[in-house]
Design a protein around this motif. Sequence first.
Motif, PDB file in Angstrom:
ATOM      1  N   THR A 155      13.658   3.334  -3.199  1.00 39.03           N
ATOM      2  CA  THR A 155      13.341   3.089  -1.793  1.00 39.03           C
ATOM      3  C   THR A 155      11.883   2.675  -1.664  1.00 39.03           C
ATOM      4  O   THR A 155      10.993   3.275  -2.271  1.00 39.03           O
ATOM      5  CB  THR A 155      13.634   4.341  -0.931  1.00 39.03           C
ATOM      6  OG1 THR A 155      13.281   4.077   0.421  1.00 39.03           O
ATOM      7  CG2 THR A 155      12.866   5.548  -1.414  1.00 39.03           C
ATOM      8  N   HIS A 156      11.669   1.624  -0.905  1.00 39.85           N
ATOM      9  CA  HIS A 156      10.310   1.143  -0.637  1.00 39.85           C
ATOM     10  C   HIS A 156      10.255   0.775   0.834  1.00 39.85           C
ATOM     11  O   HIS A 156      10.897  -0.191   1.265  1.00 39.85           O
ATOM     12  CB  HIS A 156       9.980  -0.069  -1.503  1.00 39.85           C
ATOM     13  CG  HIS A 156       8.560  -0.514  -1.341  1.00 39.85           C
ATOM     14  ND1 HIS A 156       8.184  -1.832  -1.404  1.00 39.85           N
ATOM     15  CD2 HIS A 156       7.417   0.187  -1.113  1.00 39.85           C
ATOM     16  CE1 HIS A 156       6.869  -1.931  -1.231  1.00 39.85           C
ATOM     17  NE2 HIS A 156       6.391  -0.723  -1.046  1.00 39.85           N
ATOM     18  N   VAL A 157       9.507   1.557   1.616  1.00 43.09           N
ATOM     19  CA  VAL A 157       9.462   1.327   3.054  1.00 43.09           C
ATOM     20  C   VAL A 157       8.022   1.285   3.557  1.00 43.09           C
ATOM     21  O   VAL A 157       7.120   1.884   2.969  1.00 43.09           O
ATOM     22  CB  VAL A 157      10.231   2.424   3.835  1.00 43.09           C
ATOM     23  CG1 VAL A 157      11.693   2.447   3.429  1.00 43.09           C
ATOM     24  CG2 VAL A 157       9.598   3.797   3.636  1.00 43.09           C
ATOM     25  N   ASP A 158       7.843   0.555   4.637  1.00 45.71           N
ATOM     26  CA  ASP A 158       6.599   0.552   5.406  1.00 45.71           C
ATOM     27  C   ASP A 158       6.946   1.229   6.726  1.00 45.71           C
ATOM     28  O   ASP A 158       7.597   0.623   7.579  1.00 45.71           O
ATOM     29  CB  ASP A 158       6.135  -0.883   5.626  1.00 45.71           C
ATOM     30  CG  ASP A 158       4.882  -0.969   6.495  1.00 45.71           C
ATOM     31  OD1 ASP A 158       4.492   0.055   7.083  1.00 45.71           O
ATOM     32  OD2 ASP A 158       4.316  -2.075   6.603  1.00 45.71           O
ATOM     33  N   PRO A 159       6.550   2.506   6.922  1.00 41.23           N
ATOM     34  CA  PRO A 159       6.979   3.251   8.099  1.00 41.23           C
ATOM     35  C   PRO A 159       6.428   2.726   9.416  1.00 41.23           C
ATOM     36  O   PRO A 159       6.959   3.036  10.481  1.00 41.23           O
ATOM     37  CB  PRO A 159       6.456   4.670   7.837  1.00 41.23           C
ATOM     38  CG  PRO A 159       6.169   4.716   6.372  1.00 41.23           C
ATOM     39  CD  PRO A 159       5.753   3.334   6.013  1.00 41.23           C
TER      40      PRO A 159
ATOM     41  N   LEU B  88      12.738  -3.033   0.195  1.00 38.05           N
ATOM     42  CA  LEU B  88      13.733  -2.830  -0.859  1.00 38.05           C
ATOM     43  C   LEU B  88      14.361  -1.452  -0.756  1.00 38.05           C
ATOM     44  O   LEU B  88      13.680  -0.443  -0.584  1.00 38.05           O
ATOM     45  CB  LEU B  88      13.066  -2.975  -2.236  1.00 38.05           C
ATOM     46  CG  LEU B  88      13.930  -2.650  -3.456  1.00 38.05           C
ATOM     47  CD1 LEU B  88      15.097  -3.634  -3.569  1.00 38.05           C
ATOM     48  CD2 LEU B  88      13.094  -2.675  -4.722  1.00 38.05           C
ATOM     49  N   GLY B  89      15.662  -1.424  -0.850  1.00 40.90           N
ATOM     50  CA  GLY B  89      16.398  -0.170  -0.975  1.00 40.90           C
ATOM     51  C   GLY B  89      17.588  -0.420  -1.881  1.00 40.90           C
ATOM     52  O   GLY B  89      18.240  -1.462  -1.780  1.00 40.90           O
TER      53      GLY B  89
ATOM     54  N   LYS C  86       0.823  -1.222   0.000  1.00 43.18           N
ATOM     55  CA  LYS C  86       0.000   0.000   0.000  1.00 43.18           C
ATOM     56  C   LYS C  86       0.852   1.264   0.000  1.00 43.18           C
ATOM     57  O   LYS C  86       0.322   2.370  -0.156  1.00 43.18           O
ATOM     58  CB  LYS C  86      -0.944   0.009   1.197  1.00 43.18           C
ATOM     59  CG  LYS C  86      -0.303   0.018   2.567  1.00 43.18           C
ATOM     60  CD  LYS C  86      -1.382   0.084   3.653  1.00 43.18           C
ATOM     61  CE  LYS C  86      -0.808  -0.126   5.047  1.00 43.18           C
ATOM     62  NZ  LYS C  86      -0.382  -1.537   5.243  1.00 43.18           N
ATOM     63  N   PHE C  87       2.164   1.112   0.170  1.00 42.68           N
ATOM     64  CA  PHE C  87       3.070   2.259   0.134  1.00 42.68           C
ATOM     65  C   PHE C  87       3.816   2.291  -1.197  1.00 42.68           C
ATOM     66  O   PHE C  87       4.223   1.252  -1.716  1.00 42.68           O
ATOM     67  CB  PHE C  87       4.071   2.192   1.288  1.00 42.68           C
ATOM     68  CG  PHE C  87       3.419   2.233   2.642  1.00 42.68           C
ATOM     69  CD1 PHE C  87       2.893   3.420   3.126  1.00 42.68           C
ATOM     70  CD2 PHE C  87       3.298   1.086   3.408  1.00 42.68           C
ATOM     71  CE1 PHE C  87       2.275   3.461   4.370  1.00 42.68           C
ATOM     72  CE2 PHE C  87       2.684   1.117   4.648  1.00 42.68           C
ATOM     73  CZ  PHE C  87       2.167   2.309   5.131  1.00 42.68           C
ATOM     74  N   ALA C  88       4.000   3.481  -1.732  1.00 38.98           N
ATOM     75  CA  ALA C  88       4.641   3.630  -3.034  1.00 38.98           C
ATOM     76  C   ALA C  88       6.128   3.301  -2.969  1.00 38.98           C
ATOM     77  O   ALA C  88       6.806   3.626  -1.991  1.00 38.98           O
ATOM     78  CB  ALA C  88       4.455   5.057  -3.538  1.00 38.98           C
ATOM     79  N   CYS C  89       6.613   2.657  -4.003  1.00 37.46           N
ATOM     80  CA  CYS C  89       8.043   2.475  -4.215  1.00 37.46           C
ATOM     81  C   CYS C  89       8.510   3.674  -5.047  1.00 37.46           C
ATOM     82  O   CYS C  89       7.875   4.026  -6.045  1.00 37.46           O
ATOM     83  CB  CYS C  89       8.298   1.165  -4.955  1.00 37.46           C
ATOM     84  SG  CYS C  89      10.046   0.795  -5.253  1.00 37.46           S
TER      85      CYS C  89
ATOM     86  N   VAL D 248      22.730  -2.268  -2.039  1.00 38.86           N
ATOM     87  CA  VAL D 248      21.351  -2.708  -1.859  1.00 38.86           C
ATOM     88  C   VAL D 248      21.118  -3.042  -0.390  1.00 38.86           C
ATOM     89  O   VAL D 248      22.023  -3.475   0.318  1.00 38.86           O
ATOM     90  CB  VAL D 248      21.007  -3.930  -2.741  1.00 38.86           C
ATOM     91  CG1 VAL D 248      21.020  -3.545  -4.212  1.00 38.86           C
ATOM     92  CG2 VAL D 248      21.974  -5.070  -2.486  1.00 38.86           C
ATOM     93  N   ASN D 249      19.893  -2.824   0.070  1.00 40.02           N
ATOM     94  CA  ASN D 249      19.582  -3.158   1.449  1.00 40.02           C
ATOM     95  C   ASN D 249      18.116  -3.536   1.598  1.00 40.02           C
ATOM     96  O   ASN D 249      17.277  -3.140   0.795  1.00 40.02           O
ATOM     97  CB  ASN D 249      19.950  -2.006   2.397  1.00 40.02           C
ATOM     98  CG  ASN D 249      19.404  -0.673   1.963  1.00 40.02           C
ATOM     99  OD1 ASN D 249      19.669  -0.200   0.865  1.00 40.02           O
ATOM    100  ND2 ASN D 249      18.640  -0.040   2.824  1.00 40.02           N
ATOM    101  N   ARG D 250      17.846  -4.300   2.637  1.00 32.32           N
ATOM    102  CA  ARG D 250      16.495  -4.740   2.935  1.00 32.32           C
ATOM    103  C   ARG D 250      16.397  -5.030   4.424  1.00 32.32           C
ATOM    104  O   ARG D 250      17.408  -5.279   5.084  1.00 32.32           O
ATOM    105  CB  ARG D 250      16.125  -5.984   2.139  1.00 32.32           C
ATOM    106  CG  ARG D 250      16.978  -7.188   2.469  1.00 32.32           C
ATOM    107  CD  ARG D 250      16.458  -8.441   1.824  1.00 32.32           C
ATOM    108  NE  ARG D 250      15.084  -8.667   2.200  1.00 32.32           N
ATOM    109  CZ  ARG D 250      14.232  -9.385   1.453  1.00 32.32           C
ATOM    110  NH1 ARG D 250      14.635  -9.908   0.326  1.00 32.32           N
ATOM    111  NH2 ARG D 250      12.997  -9.573   1.854  1.00 32.32           N
TER     112      ARG D 250
END
Length: 203
Positions: free
Chosen positions: A160-164, A139-140, A38-41, A117-119
Amino acid sequence: MESDGWEEVSSEGNIKVWRRFLPADLEIAGLKVGSASKFACVKATAVIDAPLEKVFELFTDNARAHEYNEYCKEILDLEWLSEDTKITQTRTGRPWSREFVTRVHYRSIGEDAKLIVNRAEDHPLAKHAPGYTRMNMPLGANLLKKVSSDPSKTEFTLITHVDPGGLANTKFGAMVTNRLSTESPRQFLEKLQQVSSRLDEWL
């Protein structure tokens, strides 16, 4: 980074920003995106007026992260898994008091590019700090490439794709987060450009 489906949302100077929504069942390195869908990448690019090696050195120096990221409060290396892979814990300051634990991997792509890269990943040494909300990062990625027409400059692309977490997981919170999510990468790249342009003064 090169796949279809990106929607361009801003273009100011040489900084461009795109976004897209990832399907919940998409697997990234064996883990599904899940509720973070539901959060934008977000993807953003900029040309940095400094050579690849110096930008990479700046970007991978934990002690200097606050110079181009005003929200970064501290970065702790919890464990090195190999010479090019580590586990880190990062905390951000107000107004977004968040912490995230990630596996970070560095890789050179020939002589003209570097990839970071990080996750998100759990780790026994990652102690939860009171007052901080633990974020999830499916994903980062950061790709640094020499500009072919001018090797003294670096093309910097980030995803960057995060779930805050926290209140962001409400319907209203997700809407606000998605509205603001494309602004932070642009501000980040603007500041990185400013700091990198002065590297010769400090090195």
